[in-house]
Write a protein that holds these residues in place. Structure first.
Motif, PDB file in Angstrom:
ATOM      1  N   PRO A 186      -6.648   3.033   9.531  1.00  0.00           N
ATOM      2  CA  PRO A 186      -5.190   2.842   9.611  1.00  0.00           C
ATOM      3  C   PRO A 186      -4.601   3.561  10.832  1.00  0.00           C
ATOM      4  O   PRO A 186      -4.994   4.686  11.149  1.00  0.00           O
ATOM      5  CB  PRO A 186      -4.684   3.449   8.299  1.00  0.00           C
ATOM      6  N   GLY A 187      -3.690   2.888  11.520  1.00  0.00           N
ATOM      7  CA  GLY A 187      -3.148   3.423  12.770  1.00  0.00           C
ATOM      8  C   GLY A 187      -1.937   4.303  12.567  1.00  0.00           C
ATOM      9  O   GLY A 187      -1.404   4.398  11.462  1.00  0.00           O
ATOM     10  N   PRO A 188      -1.495   4.957  13.648  1.00  0.00           N
ATOM     11  CA  PRO A 188      -0.387   5.908  13.529  1.00  0.00           C
ATOM     12  C   PRO A 188       0.939   5.271  13.104  1.00  0.00           C
ATOM     13  O   PRO A 188       1.810   5.959  12.605  1.00  0.00           O
ATOM     14  CB  PRO A 188      -0.289   6.526  14.922  1.00  0.00           C
ATOM     15  N   GLN A 189       1.092   3.956  13.308  1.00  0.00           N
ATOM     16  CA  GLN A 189       2.351   3.323  12.892  1.00  0.00           C
ATOM     17  C   GLN A 189       2.154   2.384  11.694  1.00  0.00           C
ATOM     18  O   GLN A 189       2.913   1.435  11.526  1.00  0.00           O
ATOM     19  CB  GLN A 189       2.977   2.552  14.056  1.00  0.00           C
ATOM     20  N   ILE A 190       1.166   2.672  10.863  1.00  0.00           N
ATOM     21  CA  ILE A 190       0.931   1.816   9.693  1.00  0.00           C
ATOM     22  C   ILE A 190       2.199   1.748   8.831  1.00  0.00           C
ATOM     23  O   ILE A 190       2.481   0.742   8.185  1.00  0.00           O
ATOM     24  CB  ILE A 190      -0.291   2.324   8.875  1.00  0.00           C
TER      25      ILE A 190
ATOM     26  N   VAL B  10       5.570  18.258  12.850  1.00  0.00           N
ATOM     27  CA  VAL B  10       4.510  17.715  13.672  1.00  0.00           C
ATOM     28  C   VAL B  10       3.629  16.840  12.788  1.00  0.00           C
ATOM     29  O   VAL B  10       3.288  17.226  11.667  1.00  0.00           O
ATOM     30  CB  VAL B  10       3.668  18.843  14.290  1.00  0.00           C
ATOM     31  N   HIS B  11       3.289  15.684  13.304  1.00  0.00           N
ATOM     32  CA  HIS B  11       2.533  14.738  12.502  1.00  0.00           C
ATOM     33  C   HIS B  11       1.213  14.447  13.215  1.00  0.00           C
ATOM     34  O   HIS B  11       1.216  14.071  14.380  1.00  0.00           O
ATOM     35  CB  HIS B  11       3.379  13.469  12.354  1.00  0.00           C
ATOM     36  N   ILE B  12       0.089  14.654  12.522  1.00  0.00           N
ATOM     37  CA  ILE B  12      -1.216  14.383  13.137  1.00  0.00           C
ATOM     38  C   ILE B  12      -1.834  13.166  12.470  1.00  0.00           C
ATOM     39  O   ILE B  12      -1.857  13.068  11.248  1.00  0.00           O
ATOM     40  CB  ILE B  12      -2.159  15.599  13.009  1.00  0.00           C
ATOM     41  N   ALA B  13      -2.317  12.222  13.263  1.00  0.00           N
ATOM     42  CA  ALA B  13      -2.917  11.009  12.694  1.00  0.00           C
ATOM     43  C   ALA B  13      -4.106  10.574  13.531  1.00  0.00           C
ATOM     44  O   ALA B  13      -4.107  10.751  14.753  1.00  0.00           O
ATOM     45  CB  ALA B  13      -1.882   9.884  12.651  1.00  0.00           C
ATOM     46  N   PRO B  14      -5.135  10.003  12.877  1.00  0.00           N
ATOM     47  CA  PRO B  14      -6.254   9.486  13.668  1.00  0.00           C
ATOM     48  C   PRO B  14      -5.840   8.217  14.415  1.00  0.00           C
ATOM     49  O   PRO B  14      -5.023   7.453  13.922  1.00  0.00           O
ATOM     50  CB  PRO B  14      -7.320   9.152  12.612  1.00  0.00           C
ATOM     51  N   VAL B  15      -6.387   8.060  15.618  1.00  0.00           N
ATOM     52  CA  VAL B  15      -6.226   6.805  16.360  1.00  0.00           C
ATOM     53  C   VAL B  15      -7.656   6.301  16.553  1.00  0.00           C
ATOM     54  O   VAL B  15      -8.284   6.528  17.577  1.00  0.00           O
ATOM     55  CB  VAL B  15      -5.509   7.018  17.706  1.00  0.00           C
ATOM     56  N   ASP B  17     -11.725   6.562  15.525  1.00  0.00           N
ATOM     57  CA  ASP B  17     -12.580   7.718  15.256  1.00  0.00           C
ATOM     58  C   ASP B  17     -12.925   8.492  16.517  1.00  0.00           C
ATOM     59  O   ASP B  17     -13.769   9.369  16.505  1.00  0.00           O
ATOM     60  CB  ASP B  17     -13.851   7.287  14.515  1.00  0.00           C
ATOM     61  N   GLU B  18     -12.255   8.167  17.639  1.00  0.00           N
ATOM     62  CA  GLU B  18     -12.530   8.887  18.878  1.00  0.00           C
ATOM     63  C   GLU B  18     -11.274   9.479  19.484  1.00  0.00           C
ATOM     64  O   GLU B  18     -11.303  10.007  20.597  1.00  0.00           O
ATOM     65  CB  GLU B  18     -13.184   7.944  19.903  1.00  0.00           C
ATOM     66  N   ALA B  19     -10.151   9.320  18.803  1.00  0.00           N
ATOM     67  CA  ALA B  19      -8.900   9.867  19.321  1.00  0.00           C
ATOM     68  C   ALA B  19      -8.001  10.267  18.167  1.00  0.00           C
ATOM     69  O   ALA B  19      -8.166   9.792  17.039  1.00  0.00           O
ATOM     70  CB  ALA B  19      -8.196   8.853  20.211  1.00  0.00           C
ATOM     71  N   LEU B  20      -7.073  11.133  18.490  1.00  0.00           N
ATOM     72  CA  LEU B  20      -6.163  11.655  17.479  1.00  0.00           C
ATOM     73  C   LEU B  20      -4.801  11.851  18.120  1.00  0.00           C
ATOM     74  O   LEU B  20      -4.705  12.212  19.291  1.00  0.00           O
ATOM     75  CB  LEU B  20      -6.776  12.965  16.997  1.00  0.00           C
ATOM     76  N   LEU B  21      -3.756  11.567  17.354  1.00  0.00           N
ATOM     77  CA  LEU B  21      -2.404  11.647  17.895  1.00  0.00           C
ATOM     78  C   LEU B  21      -1.652  12.812  17.268  1.00  0.00           C
ATOM     79  O   LEU B  21      -1.604  12.954  16.058  1.00  0.00           O
ATOM     80  CB  LEU B  21      -1.659  10.348  17.595  1.00  0.00           C
ATOM     81  N   VAL B  22      -1.076  13.655  18.119  1.00  0.00           N
ATOM     82  CA  VAL B  22      -0.181  14.697  17.634  1.00  0.00           C
ATOM     83  C   VAL B  22       1.224  14.247  18.014  1.00  0.00           C
ATOM     84  O   VAL B  22       1.552  14.164  19.192  1.00  0.00           O
ATOM     85  CB  VAL B  22      -0.485  16.068  18.266  1.00  0.00           C
ATOM     86  N   GLU B  23       2.007  13.933  16.989  1.00  0.00           N
ATOM     87  CA  GLU B  23       3.327  13.364  17.238  1.00  0.00           C
ATOM     88  C   GLU B  23       4.393  14.400  16.911  1.00  0.00           C
ATOM     89  O   GLU B  23       4.425  14.928  15.811  1.00  0.00           O
ATOM     90  CB  GLU B  23       3.484  12.121  16.361  1.00  0.00           C
ATOM     91  N   PHE B  24       5.263  14.647  17.891  1.00  0.00           N
ATOM     92  CA  PHE B  24       6.293  15.676  17.701  1.00  0.00           C
ATOM     93  C   PHE B  24       7.639  15.076  17.310  1.00  0.00           C
ATOM     94  O   PHE B  24       8.569  15.800  16.979  1.00  0.00           O
ATOM     95  CB  PHE B  24       6.445  16.495  18.974  1.00  0.00           C
ATOM     96  N   GLY B  25       7.771  13.767  17.412  1.00  0.00           N
ATOM     97  CA  GLY B  25       9.032  13.127  17.063  1.00  0.00           C
ATOM     98  C   GLY B  25       8.947  11.665  17.429  1.00  0.00           C
ATOM     99  O   GLY B  25       7.911  11.201  17.914  1.00  0.00           O
ATOM    100  N   GLU B  26      10.013  10.953  17.177  1.00  0.00           N
ATOM    101  CA  GLU B  26       9.981   9.527  17.469  1.00  0.00           C
ATOM    102  C   GLU B  26      10.991   9.144  18.534  1.00  0.00           C
ATOM    103  O   GLU B  26      11.196   7.973  18.805  1.00  0.00           O
ATOM    104  CB  GLU B  26      10.242   8.724  16.180  1.00  0.00           C
ATOM    105  N   ARG B  27      11.622  10.146  19.115  1.00  0.00           N
ATOM    106  CA  ARG B  27      12.678   9.848  20.090  1.00  0.00           C
ATOM    107  C   ARG B  27      12.306  10.348  21.479  1.00  0.00           C
ATOM    108  O   ARG B  27      11.380  11.124  21.651  1.00  0.00           O
ATOM    109  CB  ARG B  27      13.976  10.544  19.663  1.00  0.00           C
ATOM    110  N   ILE B  28      13.100   9.889  22.474  1.00  0.00           N
ATOM    111  CA  ILE B  28      12.989  10.437  23.818  1.00  0.00           C
ATOM    112  C   ILE B  28      13.905  11.640  23.847  1.00  0.00           C
ATOM    113  O   ILE B  28      15.119  11.514  23.724  1.00  0.00           O
ATOM    114  CB  ILE B  28      13.416   9.402  24.878  1.00  0.00           C
TER     115      ILE B  28
END
Lengths: 307, 279
Positions: A186-190, B10-15, B17-28
């Motif tokens: 599942p992707g980050p924007q699921i 802070v939101h961490i999610a797999p992208v 199985d070779e990458a991972l996203l650390v997301e700090f927000g959804e805005r500019i």
């Protein structure tokens, strides 16, 4: 070696270019890492030597010295023009100085990999020999190969003993069928998608369209329902990211994808399954199967290859 | 606004199985972007084995790793540690960010001094000021200025003045090699993208796409409104680094006439031009 016929798209590629994403320069690299690594192993090359990636239709190469080559990936029906010997996938193939090997239309798969003992000798640009046509770097003068181009090849140990050992090696090529199962995480924007949308995505087959290339594989099929828009503030993306555009249809990003994208990622293809994606032909059907990251990573630890 | 930011998790999610996203927000947002770069710096310094590279964007950090050396779970644990360090330094960090925000949103005159003066940001100290980007506005280099005049009911001169009157922060590079996503465009010169994109926009064109402005580093199809052209190369594969500016840099467009444009271009092509930084 000389490129007698380059075909529609032949490029020099290795594993890819790492460390320049933050400049907007992508990783590129081979589409099918499985075929790439096996082709190199068959001719005794190290993991990351540059090879030629050809696409779908015919190409031909003349070798200027005795050497070993190996073909993996798509079955391009290679044949020596000198004595008619057939190039079998999965085994090293000895060629003589002056010999031309011609490849035809792929019988299965899309991308053929031709490794030459020693590896293709093109300059390393930003840490890689991979061709990135968009950024005009790597490979042969930063572009796809043309008829008449001459590529240097590094020297290799081709003593009688080494040849004997290499000619004994074999790999069976992966089976490329018209129904392809890809495991997806599942992707980050699921969260942008409704339950129904996710169900549609996982339970119906999507057809590969002819608008597919090294940048992305475009799919056709039922529209995936989103909760609202699919636009996000541009985010990082990767080879295997499945973006759903405002049309509701998925695109799977491939090796030459742009570094950032503005569409929601519903899921991402497991790295181990990308070789099957790389060989998907227009008309093939893709079935997505949900997988947990822990399971995918556990399995990969047990493989002999390192990617 | 600061309060909402503080709440942002802070939101961490797999992208895959070779990458991972650390997301700090959804805005500019300047504060969010600052946190992205702070984590990147910290990661670069720590040098975790198995990390291949990182990609900072407006609001997130994408981390590529080798799953044979590093599992998702282990990387998550390491990141949690690094992010905790960030938390404890948040108070200081936020103050700087707050200032930067004022700088970004400062409107008309006198702004240049504000940025250049006392509160030069961390990034600007690193590169030594605001990068001056000469730009020849209008005419054959800015074919869409005429349409913008009509659509926005502002004179071309005023559009140009509003465009070069702001110092822009490079939030990230992406899309094309060296393409800077710039934040801070004056609301009054926002302009929707062309309904039918051009098939070829010449390299070095300066454009406006909705609330963003930027420079096309290479020839490319695109839908942004073209208002001018710079003689500087934003992407040059022969150079190290191959790009003119990096995320975090501030740039200021400096209007030049066609003659000056040609002169600078000649210097750029012969390799004698040195980018100018305004302090």
């Amino acid at each position: 070696m000389e490129i007698i016929s380059a075909g529609p798209l032949s490029t020099v590629q290795d594993t890819g270019r790492f460390g320049y994403l933050e400049y907007g320069i992508g990783q590129s690299g081979v589409m099918d890492r499985d075929a790439f690594q096996k082709a190199n192993a068959l001719v005794g090359n190290r993991d990351n030597e540059a090879v030629i990636e050809t696409t779908l239709l015919g190409s031909a190469f003349r070798f200027d010295k005795d050497t070993l080559i190996a073909c993996m990936g798509a079955d391009m029906q290679g044949r020596s023009e000198t004595d008619g010997r057939i190039v079998e996938r999965g085994r090293a193939f000895p060629v003589r100085a002056g010999e031309t090997v011609r490849f035809g239309m792929a019988k299965c798969g899309v991308r053929g990999y031709i490794a030459v003992a020693g590896g293709i000798d093109v300059p390393v640009v930003m840490g890689s020999r991979s061709t990135d046509c968009k950024c005009r770097i790597g490979g042969y003068e930063g572009r796809k190969l043309k008829d008449g181009d001459v590529l240097s090849v590094f020297d290799a140990d081709l003593s009688e003993k080494a040849r004997k050992r290499l000619l004994k090696k074999s790999f069976s090529p992966l089976q490329y069928g018209a129904d392809i199962v890809l495991r997806v995480i599942p992707g980050p924007q699921i969260g942008y998608f409704t339950e129904r949308g996710i169900q549609t995505f996982l339970e119906t087959a999507y057809e590969v369209t002819s608008e597919s290339d090294r940048m992305g594989i475009r799919l056709r099929g039922p529209v995936i329902e989103g909760k609202g828009g699919m636009d996000i503030v541009s985010d990082g993306i990767t080879f295997g990211s499945i973006q759903v555009t405002s049309s509701g249809l998925p695109i799977i990003l491939a090796a030459d994808h742009q570094t950032t994208g503005g569409y929601a990622q519903i899921a991402v293809v497991a790295g181990r399954d990308l070789p099957y994606l790389a060989q998907a032909r227009p008309g093939d059907r893709i079935h997505f199967q949900k997988a947990a990251i822990e399971d995918v990573q556990r399995e990969r630890k047990n493989r002999w290859y390192r990617w | 606004m600061e309060e909402t930011d503080r709440e942002e998790k802070v939101h961490i999610a797999p992208v895959g199985d070779e990458a991972l996203l650390v997301e700090f927000g959804e805005r500019i947002d300047e504060t969010i972007n600052r946190r992205v770069h702070l984590l990147k710096k910290r990661l670069d310094k720590t040098g975790i084995r198995g990390i291949r590279e990182t990609l900072p964007t407006y609001r997130s950090l994408l981390i590529f790793y080798d799953p044979a050396l590093l599992s998702y779970r282990r990387l998550c644990r390491k990141l949690a540690g690094l992010l905790k360090v960030e938390e404890t330094q948040t108070v200081g960090g936020r103050q700087t960010a707050g200032k930067a925000q004022t700088v970004g949103s400062r409107q008309v005159a006198g702004k240049a001094q504000t940025v250049g003066g006392g509160q030069a940001t961390e990034e600007n100290q690193a590169v030594g000021g605001i990068l001056a980007v000469p730009c020849c506005y209008g005419g054959r280099y800015g074919p869409d200025l005429v349409d913008m005049e009509k659509a926005l009911q502002i004179t071309a001169d005023e559009i140009v003045r509003l465009h070069y009157g702001v110092d822009y922060k490079v939030y990230m590079l992406g899309f094309l090699p060296g393409f800077p996503y710039l934040g801070g465009l004056d609301e009054r010169i926002r302009m929707p993208r062309l309904a039918v994109p051009r098939t070829k926009i010449p390299a070095r064109s300066v454009g406006i796409g909705d609330s963003q402005t930027g420079v096309y580093p290479v020839d490319s199809p695109g839908g942004w409104r073209l208002i001018g052209k710079t003689p500087l190369d934003f992407y040059c594969p022969q150079k190290e680094p191959p790009v003119l500016c990096r995320a975090g840099t501030y740039i200021r467009f400096v209007p030049v006439d066609e003659k000056a444009y040609e002169a600078i271009r000649k210097d750029v092509e012969s390799g004698v031009y040195r980018p100018e930084y305004i302090s």
